[in-house]
Write a protein that holds these residues in place. Structure first.
Motif, PDB file in Angstrom:
ATOM      1  N   LEU A 156     -57.798 -48.257  14.358  1.00  0.00           N
ATOM      2  CA  LEU A 156     -56.806 -47.348  13.778  1.00  0.00           C
ATOM      3  C   LEU A 156     -55.405 -47.956  13.846  1.00  0.00           C
ATOM      4  O   LEU A 156     -54.601 -47.786  12.934  1.00  0.00           O
ATOM      5  CB  LEU A 156     -56.840 -45.999  14.498  1.00  0.00           C
ATOM      6  N   LYS A 157     -55.112 -48.647  14.955  1.00  0.00           N
ATOM      7  CA  LYS A 157     -53.788 -49.301  15.072  1.00  0.00           C
ATOM      8  C   LYS A 157     -53.628 -50.400  14.031  1.00  0.00           C
ATOM      9  O   LYS A 157     -52.580 -50.522  13.400  1.00  0.00           O
ATOM     10  CB  LYS A 157     -53.623 -49.870  16.481  1.00  0.00           C
ATOM     11  N   ASN A 185     -54.292 -38.270  17.567  1.00  0.00           N
ATOM     12  CA  ASN A 185     -53.587 -39.550  17.508  1.00  0.00           C
ATOM     13  C   ASN A 185     -53.577 -40.125  16.093  1.00  0.00           C
ATOM     14  O   ASN A 185     -52.630 -40.824  15.707  1.00  0.00           O
ATOM     15  CB  ASN A 185     -54.250 -40.529  18.476  1.00  0.00           C
ATOM     16  N   THR A 186     -54.605 -39.826  15.308  1.00  0.00           N
ATOM     17  CA  THR A 186     -54.658 -40.368  13.952  1.00  0.00           C
ATOM     18  C   THR A 186     -53.568 -39.783  13.057  1.00  0.00           C
ATOM     19  O   THR A 186     -53.166 -40.432  12.087  1.00  0.00           O
ATOM     20  CB  THR A 186     -56.030 -40.090  13.313  1.00  0.00           C
ATOM     21  N   ASP A 213     -58.302 -49.370  18.446  1.00  0.00           N
ATOM     22  CA  ASP A 213     -57.661 -50.607  17.970  1.00  0.00           C
ATOM     23  C   ASP A 213     -57.785 -50.733  16.457  1.00  0.00           C
ATOM     24  O   ASP A 213     -56.864 -51.215  15.782  1.00  0.00           O
ATOM     25  CB  ASP A 213     -58.300 -51.823  18.649  1.00  0.00           C
ATOM     26  N   TYR A 270     -50.621 -39.543  13.800  1.00  0.00           N
ATOM     27  CA  TYR A 270     -49.430 -40.361  14.032  1.00  0.00           C
ATOM     28  C   TYR A 270     -49.650 -41.808  13.615  1.00  0.00           C
ATOM     29  O   TYR A 270     -48.740 -42.449  13.076  1.00  0.00           O
ATOM     30  CB  TYR A 270     -49.020 -40.296  15.512  1.00  0.00           C
ATOM     31  N   THR A 271     -50.848 -42.348  13.892  1.00  0.00           N
ATOM     32  CA  THR A 271     -51.142 -43.720  13.478  1.00  0.00           C
ATOM     33  C   THR A 271     -51.422 -43.816  11.982  1.00  0.00           C
ATOM     34  O   THR A 271     -51.082 -44.808  11.341  1.00  0.00           O
ATOM     35  CB  THR A 271     -52.342 -44.270  14.261  1.00  0.00           C
ATOM     36  N   SER A 304     -53.077 -48.820  10.711  1.00  0.00           N
ATOM     37  CA  SER A 304     -51.746 -48.239  10.521  1.00  0.00           C
ATOM     38  C   SER A 304     -50.716 -49.311  10.192  1.00  0.00           C
ATOM     39  O   SER A 304     -49.709 -49.044   9.540  1.00  0.00           O
ATOM     40  CB  SER A 304     -51.311 -47.490  11.786  1.00  0.00           C
ATOM     41  N   ARG A 305     -50.956 -50.557  10.633  1.00  0.00           N
ATOM     42  CA  ARG A 305     -50.009 -51.610  10.323  1.00  0.00           C
ATOM     43  C   ARG A 305     -50.122 -52.074   8.885  1.00  0.00           C
ATOM     44  O   ARG A 305     -49.264 -52.789   8.370  1.00  0.00           O
ATOM     45  CB  ARG A 305     -50.235 -52.803  11.270  1.00  0.00           C
TER      46      ARG A 305
END
Length: 262
Positions: free
Chosen positions: A255-256, A152-153, A253, A155-156, A259-260
């Motif tokens: 990582l999200k 997942n990382t 959360d 992509y994030t 990513s922002r």
């Protein structure tokens, strides 16, 4: 007949080496593999196998040449992989903190064992908690969760140039603050009971002056601590499961939010 040109070979190399750096850093930091008894050759071979298996699931890179910026991105993948491996280290640090505190409270702080992997003297209780938590994490398929988070990382946090956010370091400190708090909470029952026992023995020493508190204090404290530790073992499993799930989702959360910032 399949024909490969230089561009195809270079793209395959790029799509292999960049994820490999992140995965190799993760393998080198997570427990068991970070110890010295696991050779660098085994770590590298395992990282290569995982990278080859995950390559079809990862986004494709279109880097046509290697520049200085690309080398910085390569170093960036190593840092990201090391941060990913810290989540498991955080969970195991709960056992280390609780074990050291419990060993000090019940009088077993002098009882240490030489860890041939990390080459340091570790407390018997902390080593017991360390092995117990590792076995619990393996039984809960935490290693599969780590691989899913790793995929997942990509992509994030894609493999590209990012701007370092200094708030990331504050988030890591907050993670460890949660770990320290939960380690204290895990050892809190023994702390309260041993403190109450010391108060009782202090009162007995004042009432019965002929009572040698130093001759009976250590055996009573040790036996009481081992008895409470035996009862605490049955509570560790659900407690560690809850805190490990909390840290896993909190890290997702994190990582999200990271990513922002990109």
């Amino acid at each position: 007949m399949i024909i490969f040109n230089n561009t195809d070979v270079f793209l395959f190399f790029i799509n292999f080496i960049f994820p490999l750096c992140r995965i190799l850093a993760l393998i080198s930091v997570i427990p068991i593999f970070e110890n010295n008894f696991v050779s660098y050759r085994i770590k590298f071979i395992l990282s290569v196998l995982i990278t080859i298996l995950l390559m079809p699931l990862l986004p494709q890179l279109q880097i046509m040449s290697l520049s200085f910026i690309d080398l910085l991105i390569l170093i960036e993948q190593i840092l990201i992989g090391m941060v990913l491996g810290m989540i498991v280290q955080f969970i195991l640090s709960i056992g280390h903190i609780a074990g050291d505190i419990i060993g000090f409270q019940i009088g077993l702080s002098f009882s240490t064992i030489f860890d041939t992997g990390s080459r340091i003297n570790a407390s018997i209780i902390s080593r017991l908690f360390y092995i117990l938590i590792i076995l619990l994490l393996i039984s809960w398929d935490t290693h599969i969760w780590i691989i899913l988070i790793l995929v997942n990382t990509f992509y994030t946090i894609p493999i590209e140039k990012v701007i370092l956010n200094y708030g990331v370091f504050l988030d890591i400190v907050n993670f460890y603050a949660i770990v320290f708090l939960n380690g204290m909470m895990l050892s809190l029952p023994i702390i309260i009971i041993i403190l109450t026992l010391n108060i009782i023995m202090g009162l007995l020493n004042r009432i019965l002056s002929q009572l040698s508190i130093f001759s009976i204090g250590l055996p009573i404290t040790l036996l009481t601590g081992i008895f409470i530790l035996n009862l605490l073992i049955f509570v560790i499993s659900p407690y560690i499961k809850d805190i490990s799930q909390f840290l896993m989702f909190s890290f997702i959360d994190f990582l999200k939010n990271f990513s922002r910032v990109l």
